[in-house]
Design a protein around this motif. Structure first.
Motif, PDB file in Angstrom:
ATOM      1  N   MET A 166       0.864  -1.172   0.000  1.00 53.04           N
ATOM      2  CA  MET A 166       0.000   0.000   0.000  1.00 53.04           C
ATOM      3  C   MET A 166       0.902   1.223   0.000  1.00 53.04           C
ATOM      4  SD  MET A 166      -3.055  -0.905   2.694  1.00 53.04           S
ATOM      5  CE  MET A 166      -3.610   0.772   2.742  1.00 53.04           C
ATOM      6  N   VAL A 167       0.566   2.210  -0.829  1.00 50.99           N
ATOM      7  CA  VAL A 167       1.368   3.420  -0.931  1.00 50.99           C
ATOM      8  C   VAL A 167       0.474   4.624  -0.663  1.00 50.99           C
ATOM      9  CG1 VAL A 167       2.843   4.818  -2.428  1.00 50.99           C
ATOM     10  CG2 VAL A 167       2.858   2.327  -2.656  1.00 50.99           C
ATOM     11  N   ALA A 168       0.947   5.524   0.174  1.00 55.57           N
ATOM     12  CA  ALA A 168       0.229   6.763   0.462  1.00 55.57           C
ATOM     13  C   ALA A 168       1.019   7.935  -0.104  1.00 55.57           C
ATOM     14  CB  ALA A 168       0.049   6.930   1.963  1.00 55.57           C
ATOM     15  N   THR A 169       0.301   8.896  -0.660  1.00 51.23           N
ATOM     16  CA  THR A 169       0.920  10.108  -1.175  1.00 51.23           C
ATOM     17  C   THR A 169       0.179  11.303  -0.591  1.00 51.23           C
ATOM     18  OG1 THR A 169      -0.514  10.238  -3.116  1.00 51.23           O
ATOM     19  CG2 THR A 169       1.478   8.925  -3.326  1.00 51.23           C
ATOM     20  N   GLY A 170       0.703  12.465  -0.791  1.00 51.14           N
ATOM     21  CA  GLY A 170       0.005  13.662  -0.361  1.00 51.14           C
ATOM     22  C   GLY A 170       0.588  14.266   0.894  1.00 51.14           C
ATOM     23  N   GLY A 171       0.196  15.496   1.140  1.00 53.93           N
ATOM     24  CA  GLY A 171       0.760  16.282   2.219  1.00 53.93           C
ATOM     25  C   GLY A 171       0.518  15.742   3.618  1.00 53.93           C
ATOM     26  N   LEU A 172      -0.624  15.117   3.849  1.00 49.89           N
ATOM     27  CA  LEU A 172      -0.936  14.628   5.195  1.00 49.89           C
ATOM     28  C   LEU A 172      -0.558  13.166   5.417  1.00 49.89           C
ATOM     29  CD1 LEU A 172      -4.373  16.351   5.887  1.00 49.89           C
ATOM     30  CD2 LEU A 172      -2.132  16.923   6.824  1.00 49.89           C
ATOM     31  N   ALA A 173       0.008  12.522   4.411  1.00 48.57           N
ATOM     32  CA  ALA A 173       0.382  11.109   4.550  1.00 48.57           C
ATOM     33  C   ALA A 173       1.324  10.903   5.732  1.00 48.57           C
ATOM     34  CB  ALA A 173       1.008  10.595   3.265  1.00 48.57           C
ATOM     35  N   LYS A 174       2.249  11.837   5.937  1.00 48.40           N
ATOM     36  CA  LYS A 174       3.214  11.720   7.043  1.00 48.40           C
ATOM     37  C   LYS A 174       2.527  11.743   8.404  1.00 48.40           C
ATOM     38  CE  LYS A 174       5.569  15.160   5.371  1.00 48.40           C
ATOM     39  NZ  LYS A 174       6.511  16.254   5.167  1.00 48.40           N
ATOM     40  N   VAL A 175       1.366  12.348   8.464  1.00 48.42           N
ATOM     41  CA  VAL A 175       0.638  12.452   9.724  1.00 48.42           C
ATOM     42  C   VAL A 175      -0.275  11.244   9.928  1.00 48.42           C
ATOM     43  CG1 VAL A 175      -1.027  13.842  11.013  1.00 48.42           C
ATOM     44  CG2 VAL A 175       0.706  14.964   9.624  1.00 48.42           C
ATOM     45  N   ILE A 176      -0.921  10.792   8.852  1.00 51.28           N
ATOM     46  CA  ILE A 176      -1.931   9.740   8.953  1.00 51.28           C
ATOM     47  C   ILE A 176      -1.332   8.342   8.997  1.00 51.28           C
ATOM     48  CG2 ILE A 176      -3.890   8.693   7.757  1.00 51.28           C
ATOM     49  CD1 ILE A 176      -4.503  11.550   6.681  1.00 51.28           C
ATOM     50  N   VAL A 177      -0.351   8.059   8.145  1.00 52.37           N
ATOM     51  CA  VAL A 177       0.193   6.702   8.019  1.00 52.37           C
ATOM     52  C   VAL A 177       0.734   6.148   9.340  1.00 52.37           C
ATOM     53  CG1 VAL A 177       2.017   5.345   6.928  1.00 52.37           C
ATOM     54  CG2 VAL A 177       0.554   6.806   5.540  1.00 52.37           C
ATOM     55  N   PRO A 178       1.445   6.918  10.149  1.00 52.39           N
ATOM     56  CA  PRO A 178       1.929   6.345  11.417  1.00 52.39           C
ATOM     57  C   PRO A 178       0.808   5.879  12.352  1.00 52.39           C
ATOM     58  CG  PRO A 178       3.119   8.354  10.916  1.00 52.39           C
ATOM     59  CD  PRO A 178       1.986   8.257   9.929  1.00 52.39           C
ATOM     60  N   LEU A 179      -0.393   6.363  12.145  1.00 50.00           N
ATOM     61  CA  LEU A 179      -1.523   5.975  12.994  1.00 50.00           C
ATOM     62  C   LEU A 179      -2.261   4.749  12.462  1.00 50.00           C
ATOM     63  CD1 LEU A 179      -2.878   9.574  13.606  1.00 50.00           C
ATOM     64  CD2 LEU A 179      -1.490   8.187  15.164  1.00 50.00           C
ATOM     65  N   CYS A 180      -1.896   4.280  11.270  1.00 49.16           N
ATOM     66  CA  CYS A 180      -2.539   3.115  10.669  1.00 49.16           C
ATOM     67  C   CYS A 180      -1.965   1.833  11.250  1.00 49.16           C
ATOM     68  CB  CYS A 180      -2.331   3.118   9.152  1.00 49.16           C
ATOM     69  SG  CYS A 180      -3.170   4.459   8.314  1.00 49.16           S
ATOM     70  N   LYS A 181      -2.795   0.798  11.287  1.00 46.24           N
ATOM     71  CA  LYS A 181      -2.351  -0.507  11.752  1.00 46.24           C
ATOM     72  C   LYS A 181      -1.676  -1.288  10.629  1.00 46.24           C
ATOM     73  CE  LYS A 181      -5.850  -0.726  15.317  1.00 46.24           C
ATOM     74  NZ  LYS A 181      -7.052  -1.375  15.812  1.00 46.24           N
ATOM     75  N   LYS A 182      -2.051  -1.017   9.398  1.00 49.46           N
ATOM     76  CA  LYS A 182      -1.464  -1.679   8.238  1.00 49.46           C
ATOM     77  C   LYS A 182      -0.132  -1.019   7.897  1.00 49.46           C
ATOM     78  CE  LYS A 182      -4.870  -4.457   7.079  1.00 49.46           C
ATOM     79  NZ  LYS A 182      -4.724  -5.891   6.982  1.00 49.46           N
ATOM     80  N   GLU A 183       0.750  -1.784   7.254  1.00 52.70           N
ATOM     81  CA  GLU A 183       2.013  -1.215   6.795  1.00 52.70           C
ATOM     82  C   GLU A 183       1.762  -0.471   5.493  1.00 52.70           C
ATOM     83  OE1 GLU A 183       6.394  -2.615   5.261  1.00 52.70           O
ATOM     84  OE2 GLU A 183       5.222  -3.967   6.503  1.00 52.70           O
ATOM     85  N   ILE A 184       2.082   0.801   5.484  1.00 51.21           N
ATOM     86  CA  ILE A 184       1.863   1.651   4.313  1.00 51.21           C
ATOM     87  C   ILE A 184       3.148   2.417   4.022  1.00 51.21           C
ATOM     88  CG2 ILE A 184       0.496   3.543   3.350  1.00 51.21           C
ATOM     89  CD1 ILE A 184      -1.748   2.761   5.304  1.00 51.21           C
ATOM     90  N   ILE A 185       3.544   2.400   2.761  1.00 45.05           N
ATOM     91  CA  ILE A 185       4.736   3.115   2.327  1.00 45.05           C
ATOM     92  C   ILE A 185       4.335   4.535   1.944  1.00 45.05           C
ATOM     93  CG2 ILE A 185       6.523   3.204   0.545  1.00 45.05           C
ATOM     94  CD1 ILE A 185       6.079   0.118   0.285  1.00 45.05           C
TER      95      ILE A 185
END
Length: 64
Positions: free
Chosen positions: A27-46
């Motif tokens: 799973m890949v996340a992009t965008g300005g808020l990805a750095k804020v949201i991804v650490p709070l996810c339970k799944k591993e997201i790049i």
């Protein structure tokens, strides 16, 4: 909220895994808020902040 977005991403990943019948490999996340949201996810997201630019470069190279 930020936590709601993280839960939404986890929920979407779970739903896709159920429909596919196997785990999601990447799973890949992009965008300005990805750095804020991804650490709070339970799944591993790049996080790839440059994904759009990389894609545009590939298109440019193919059409050059």
């Amino acid at each position: 909220t930020v936590l709601g977005n993280a839960a939404m991403l986890d929920g979407m990943a779970n739903r896709l895994e159920r429909e596919l019948g196997k785990p999601i490999k990447t799973m890949v996340a992009t965008g300005g808020l990805a750095k804020v949201i991804v650490p709070l996810c339970k799944k591993e997201i790049i996080i790839d902040e440059d994904l759009l630019l990389k894609g545009l470069r590939l298109i440019y190279e193919k059409n050059r």
